[in-house]
Design an enzyme around this catalytic site. Structure first.
Site, PDB file in Angstrom:
ATOM      1  CB  CYS A  77      -0.933  -0.006   1.208  1.00 24.19           C
ATOM      2  SG  CYS A  77      -2.067   1.408   1.241  1.00 24.19           S
ATOM      3  CB  CYS A  80      -0.821   2.429   3.896  1.00 23.07           C
ATOM      4  SG  CYS A  80      -2.422   1.860   3.326  1.00 23.07           S
ATOM      5  CG  ASP A  81       3.028   1.254   4.604  1.00 20.72           C
ATOM      6  OD1 ASP A  81       2.524   1.751   5.619  1.00 20.72           O
ATOM      7  OD2 ASP A  81       2.893   0.062   4.269  1.00 20.72           O
TER       8      ASP A  81
END
Length: 243
Positions: A77, A80-81
């Site tokens: 992701c 996300c990261d």
């Protein structure tokens, strides 16, 4: 770690504050025999509705070193990261829309983005590929594959089958997903891609069976969309039971 903490907090609220029992057991099957019967390891549960939230799992490369760096540089992701690797070199592997779109996204965060694809042509739409090729801090590695992943405390280097070596702090894998829909196939609610089709109320084509989250056929799979699905399905399931 954050996801695990959030999950534990939610389970605590369900079990203690709302009095909803939480069972940590394997789901063996569920049947439609007038009411829905869910068969677990040691017991059976019956209800007027079932909400399926079995999600999906990401495809892995299955190369040496991969298991060692999950959560230490390997992610599925970018949204996300990606911010964890701001102004650093990162790598994406894949050739579909997800790989191309996330590479474009990462190019605005990372110092450099390497994109590895095992073929010379992308499966992604031509417009996105054209946009990607114009970004100066993106380098393409086509007709190549990752052979090994190396590092010490965290991910540091990728060894390709061509013999090339790529220094990178992160690897975002976008090589496909496997929906966890086996349990639902016998009801005929799973499409050819393996996901479950639902309407605007998260209802499948069978009355009383709802589906939410990543198992649902949709364009955007994020925690916020899964939570949205859950709220919609739960409210309509209660309404269905009352009616």
């Amino acid at each position: 770690k954050m996801s695990v903490s959030i999950s534990k907090a939610i389970l605590h609220i369900l079990d203690i504050s709302l009095g909803i029992p939480v069972l940590s057991e394997n789901l063996m099957s569920f049947n439609d025999d007038g009411s829905f019967t869910v068969i677990l390891d040691d017991e059976k549960l019956s209800g007027k509705t079932v909400i399926i939230a079995t999600g999906m799992k990401q495809r892995h490369l299955h190369v040496p070193g991969e298991d060692d760096y999950i959560g230490k540089g390997i992610s599925w992701c970018a949204i996300c990261d990606g911010s964890l690797y701001r102004n650093q070199d990162v790598t994406v592997v894949g050739g579909g829309n997800s790989a191309v779109h996330e590479s474009i996204y990462l190019s605005g965060i990372a110092r450099k983005v390497n994109l590895i694809h095992r073929r010379d042509k992308f499966r992604a739409d031509e417009g996105s590929v054209s946009m990607l090729k114009k970004i100066p801090n993106v380098e393409l590695f086509l007709n190549d594959e990752i052979k090994e992943i190396q590092g010490k405390a965290g991910l540091e280097k990728l060894i390709l089958k061509s013999g090339k070596e790529i220094e990178t702090k992160a690897l975002f894998e976008y090589i496909g997903f496997l929906p966890n829909s086996e349990i639902a196939k016998r009801f005929g609610i799973v499409n050819k891609e393996g996901f479950i089709d639902v309407d605007e109320n998260c209802l499948t084509k069978i009355a009383g069976i709802y589906a939410v989250g990543d198992i649902v056929s949709k364009n955007i799979r994020q925690i916020v969309t899964a939570v949205n699905d859950g709220a919609i399905a739960a409210l309509h399931a209660v309404r269905y039971c009352r009616e």
